[in-house]
Design a protein around this motif. Structure first.
Motif, PDB file in Angstrom:
ATOM      1  N   ASP A  24       0.835  -1.213   0.000  1.00 12.84           N
ATOM      2  CA  ASP A  24       0.000   0.000   0.000  1.00 12.84           C
ATOM      3  C   ASP A  24       0.866   1.258   0.000  1.00 12.84           C
ATOM      4  OD1 ASP A  24      -1.974  -1.986   2.014  1.00 12.84           O
ATOM      5  OD2 ASP A  24      -2.725  -1.115   0.145  1.00 12.84           O
ATOM      6  N   THR A  55       3.932  -6.735   3.432  1.00 15.90           N
ATOM      7  CA  THR A  55       2.881  -5.752   3.708  1.00 15.90           C
ATOM      8  C   THR A  55       2.340  -5.864   5.120  1.00 15.90           C
ATOM      9  OG1 THR A  55       0.646  -5.011   3.071  1.00 15.90           O
ATOM     10  CG2 THR A  55       1.144  -7.352   2.741  1.00 15.90           C
ATOM     11  N   ASN A  56       1.952  -4.741   5.695  1.00 14.63           N
ATOM     12  CA  ASN A  56       1.249  -4.758   6.982  1.00 14.63           C
ATOM     13  C   ASN A  56      -0.248  -4.950   6.776  1.00 14.63           C
ATOM     14  OD1 ASN A  56       3.397  -4.609   8.688  1.00 14.63           O
ATOM     15  ND2 ASN A  56       3.174  -2.432   9.185  1.00 14.63           N
TER      16      ASN A  56
HETATM   17  O1  G3P Z   1      -3.641  -2.117   6.518  1.00 11.01           O
HETATM   18  C1  G3P Z   1      -2.605  -1.898   5.587  1.00 11.01           C
HETATM   19  C2  G3P Z   1      -1.700  -0.819   6.089  1.00 11.01           C
HETATM   20  O2  G3P Z   1      -1.479  -0.946   7.464  1.00 11.01           O
HETATM   21  C3  G3P Z   1      -0.359  -0.693   5.390  1.00 11.01           C
HETATM   22  O3  G3P Z   1      -0.073  -1.703   4.514  1.00 11.01           O
HETATM   23  O4  G3P Z   1       1.215  -2.525   2.512  1.00 11.01           O
HETATM   24  O5  G3P Z   1       1.661  -0.199   3.388  1.00 11.01           O
HETATM   25  O6  G3P Z   1       2.396  -2.210   4.726  1.00 11.01           O
HETATM   26  P1  G3P Z   1       1.391  -1.663   3.751  1.00 11.01           P
END
Ligand code: G3P
Ligand code: MG
Length: 384
Positions: A24, A55-56
């Motif tokens: 993201d 990814t988170n």
């Molecule tokens: O829920 C997704 C957000 O926390 C970030 O995702 O892919 O930027 O690590 P990302």
């Protein structure tokens, strides 16, 4: 393509460096690919330069997220090259404190998808806040957000709550539902119900719903966040306060839910900090898990001719949009193989240079580039 002239000679041997891509704000804005992302990833594929998605994000099975990514970015990765926020929770199935047969309460943006993910990992007893609400609607005196959840989807042994003294005896406890651990997989949707039930459990006698642990005497409230054996009761998979979605300003992430619960916990316990276990970026556990997966993927797919080929990746370029997670994690991670993690910050997500946010030692990137394609080009030049 603008990239090819900077690539090393199409080497016979796959190079001993790779990439970890945040999703993201680097590759996607929710469902929308960021310009240049597909082209850049395809080039790495052509030169067999290994990469992993780190990814988170969460809330779907890894296989479902990978299928989404392949469709949106027109690439062909497998779950071998994919780590999302809760993927490392699988490690809680093993070891002396295994939670495999314990009762897990799970929450996120879709209760049933979260239950499916945790059952699919191999945990055997998984409940959601909707099950508890269905069994005892008075636990939450407001309307359930989702009508379908009023009926609940797992019938719990009744009665699951019996009014007991604060120090119930074992006979009384046997009538209570016991939750051994709480998992948060992605951004919870129903914060009010989730926080109420999480707080009930954190204040309970050893996770028995409907009981209340004395706040003085030999058990300080601070211990309520931990099991008797010192294991945490509460597991978060992501601490992002903000993330980059399709809206032009960053949105609250799972970290905001953590702060909300921690603020309420602080107030109801007269100042105690919320005890919890956190994984996801920037935590080392997640980077170690990702490094092992990237190394395994590289060794399985690389092409080598020399017998003195490198046994581990020399460098991993972490391309991210969030200094507090992606970059801080790369800067802070001490690789078990001596691999250099290089944090590269792009301007297509949470951070941009117009923000007046100063970097700290922890969040300062090695390089800032405008987007993922430029970031890859810089890394290839650096590798020469
Ligand atoms: O829920 C997704 C957000 O926390 C970030 O995702 O892919 O930027 O690590 P990302
Ligand atoms: Mg991001």
């Amino acid at each position: 393509t603008g990239l090819a002239e900077n690539l090393p000679q199409e080497s016979i041997d796959s190079p001993a460096f790779g990439f970890a891509f945040d999703i993201d704000g680097v590759l996607l804005h929710e469902k929308n690919p960021i310009p240049g992302a597909t082209e850049a990833l395809r080039l790495l594929d052509r030169y067999r330069i290994p990469y992993i998605m780190l990814t988170n994000g969460g809330g779907k099975r890894e296989s479902e997220r990978v299928a989404d990514l392949n469709e949106k970015l027109r690439i062909k990765i497998t779950t071998e090259s994919f780590v999302q926020s809760h993927t490392p929770f699988q490690e809680l199935l093993e070891g002396p404190n295994s939670l495999r047969d314990k009762t897990i309460l799970v929450t996120g943006s879709d209760y049933e998808k979260c239950r499916d993910i945790i059952l699919h990992y191999g945990f055997r007893n998984v409940l959601t806040p909707a099950d508890i609400f269905a069994a005892q609607p008075s636990v939450f005196p407001f309307q359930a957000v989702n009508k379908a959840e009023e009926k609940g989807l797992v019938s719990l042994p009744k009665p699951i709550f019996v009014k007991t003294p604060t120090e119930p005896n074992s006979t009384e406890l046997a009538k209570h539902l016991k939750i051994d651990a709480m998992f948060v997989l992605n951004d919870p949707r129903d914060w009010a119900l989730d926080i109420q039930i999480f707080a009930d459990l954190l204040l309970s006698h050893q996770g028995y719903m409907g009981t209340y642990s004395p706040r003085n005497g030999n058990r300080s409230v601070a211990n309520c966040g931990w099991q008797q054996d010192g294991q945490p009761k509460l597991y978060f998979s992501n601490s992002d306060l903000l993330w980059s979605a399709s809206y032009h300003l960053p949105r609250f992430g799972q970290g905001a839910f953590q702060y909300a619960l921690a603020g309420i916990w602080n107030r109801i316990t007269d100042g105690h900090e919320l005890q919890r276990s956190c994984i996801g970026k920037p935590f080392a556990e997640t980077y170690r898990f990702a490094e092992r997966k990237l190394n395994a993927h590289w060794k399985k797919n690389r092409r080598i001719t020399k017998n003195n080929a490198a046994t581990e990746l020399k460098s991993v370029y972490m391309i991210g949009d969030n200094p507090e997670s992606d970059i801080a994690g790369a800067n802070g991670y001490q690789s078990e193989n001596g691999t250099e993690w290089v944090g590269v910050l792009v301007e297509t997500g949470v951070w941009n240079k117009d923000m007046s946010v100063a970097f700290t030692k922890e969040t300062e990137p090695k390089r800032i580039e405008k987007d993922v394609k430029s970031a890859i080009l810089w890394a290839l030049r650096r590798e020469g």
